[in-house]
Design a protein around this motif. Structure first.
Motif, PDB file in Angstrom:
ATOM      1  N   UNK A  49       0.846  -1.206   0.000  1.00 26.92           N
ATOM      2  CA  UNK A  49       0.000   0.000   0.000  1.00 26.92           C
ATOM      3  C   UNK A  49       0.873   1.244   0.000  1.00 26.92           C
ATOM      4  N   UNK A  50       0.739   2.045  -1.039  1.00 26.72           N
ATOM      5  CA  UNK A  50       1.469   3.306  -1.064  1.00 26.72           C
ATOM      6  C   UNK A  50       0.497   4.440  -0.747  1.00 26.72           C
ATOM      7  N   UNK A  51       1.050   5.564  -0.396  1.00 29.74           N
ATOM      8  CA  UNK A  51       0.232   6.734  -0.136  1.00 29.74           C
ATOM      9  C   UNK A  51      -0.606   6.650   1.129  1.00 29.74           C
ATOM     10  N   UNK A  52      -0.071   5.998   2.173  1.00 34.28           N
ATOM     11  CA  UNK A  52      -0.808   5.979   3.449  1.00 34.28           C
ATOM     12  C   UNK A  52      -1.026   7.422   3.893  1.00 34.28           C
ATOM     13  N   UNK A  53      -2.270   7.748   4.225  1.00 33.46           N
ATOM     14  CA  UNK A  53      -2.626   9.115   4.602  1.00 33.46           C
ATOM     15  C   UNK A  53      -2.712   9.294   6.106  1.00 33.46           C
ATOM     16  N   UNK A  54      -3.294   8.312   6.788  1.00 31.50           N
ATOM     17  CA  UNK A  54      -3.359   8.360   8.247  1.00 31.50           C
ATOM     18  C   UNK A  54      -3.761   6.995   8.790  1.00 31.50           C
ATOM     19  N   UNK A  55      -3.574   6.825  10.082  1.00 34.70           N
ATOM     20  CA  UNK A  55      -3.993   5.618  10.795  1.00 34.70           C
ATOM     21  C   UNK A  55      -4.892   6.031  11.940  1.00 34.70           C
ATOM     22  N   UNK A  56      -5.803   5.153  12.296  1.00 32.25           N
ATOM     23  CA  UNK A  56      -6.613   5.355  13.494  1.00 32.25           C
ATOM     24  C   UNK A  56      -6.428   4.135  14.374  1.00 32.25           C
ATOM     25  N   UNK A  57      -6.014   4.377  15.605  1.00 28.24           N
ATOM     26  CA  UNK A  57      -5.807   3.291  16.558  1.00 28.24           C
ATOM     27  C   UNK A  57      -6.992   3.203  17.503  1.00 28.24           C
ATOM     28  N   UNK A  58      -7.417   1.976  17.746  1.00 26.66           N
ATOM     29  CA  UNK A  58      -8.441   1.684  18.742  1.00 26.66           C
ATOM     30  C   UNK A  58      -7.862   0.665  19.705  1.00 26.66           C
ATOM     31  N   UNK A  59      -8.380   0.665  20.937  1.00 21.54           N
ATOM     32  CA  UNK A  59      -7.855  -0.248  21.953  1.00 21.54           C
ATOM     33  C   UNK A  59      -8.961  -0.698  22.889  1.00 21.54           C
ATOM     34  N   UNK A  60      -8.742  -1.825  23.486  1.00 19.12           N
ATOM     35  CA  UNK A  60      -9.587  -2.306  24.573  1.00 19.12           C
ATOM     36  C   UNK A  60      -9.010  -1.643  25.823  1.00 19.12           C
TER      37      UNK A  60
END
Length: 157
Positions: A49-60
């Protein structure tokens, strides 16, 4: 996010920017000649995957610090002379170049500091209930390469 004044472990999950410099400074101890700091940052690509724009992390949330504690306990069992341990992870939306995770270990000597810090980040990645959602140029999906969560005692064995 504030470092504890009465403990040798600092574990937290936060939506705020991680205090990397403060984590390093807090880990410095008179009996420790080595401090190893790992900061994982969001990069602009992932496997295939190229061009990653952002990540969102979720957690327990209710389980993360408890798992960090288990990691720290196992780390101290393997490297009993460890000084201080820091495990901090962000949740929420993060942009490219932002730090998502910090692992810091201080120890009397560099070899055990490096080994213990490597264990800390590997154990966190393999055993903490934290997930990431990736958004890239051509799509979005939950992070690839995820595995079932492991007991920290089994990491590196």
């Amino acid at each position: 996010m504030q470092a504890p004044s009465d403990l040798d472990e600092w574990y937290a999950l936060s939506e705020a920017e991680l205090p990397i410099a403060a984590a390093y400074e807090w880990a410095v101890r008179p009996a420790c000649g080595a401090v190893v700091l790992f900061s994982g940052t969001i990069r602009d690509h992932a496997e295939g995957r190229s061009g990653v724009q952002h990540l969102t992390y979720e957690a327990y949330d209710e389980q993360v610090v408890a798992r960090f504690t288990e990691i720290g306990d196992e780390l101290r069992r393997r490297w009993p002379d460890t000084g201080r341990i820091v495990l901090l992870h962000r949740v929420g939306r993060l942009q490219v170049e932002e730090s998502s995770v910090v692992a810091v270990v201080s120890a009397p000597h560099r070899a055990e500091a490096f080994e213990a810090a490597r264990f800390a980040i590997d154990a966190l990645k393999e055993s903490a209930p934290i997930w990431k959602h990736e958004v890239w140029a051509d799509g979005a999906d939950w992070g690839t390469g995820s595995n079932d969560l492991r007991d920290p005692r089994s990491v590196g064995r």
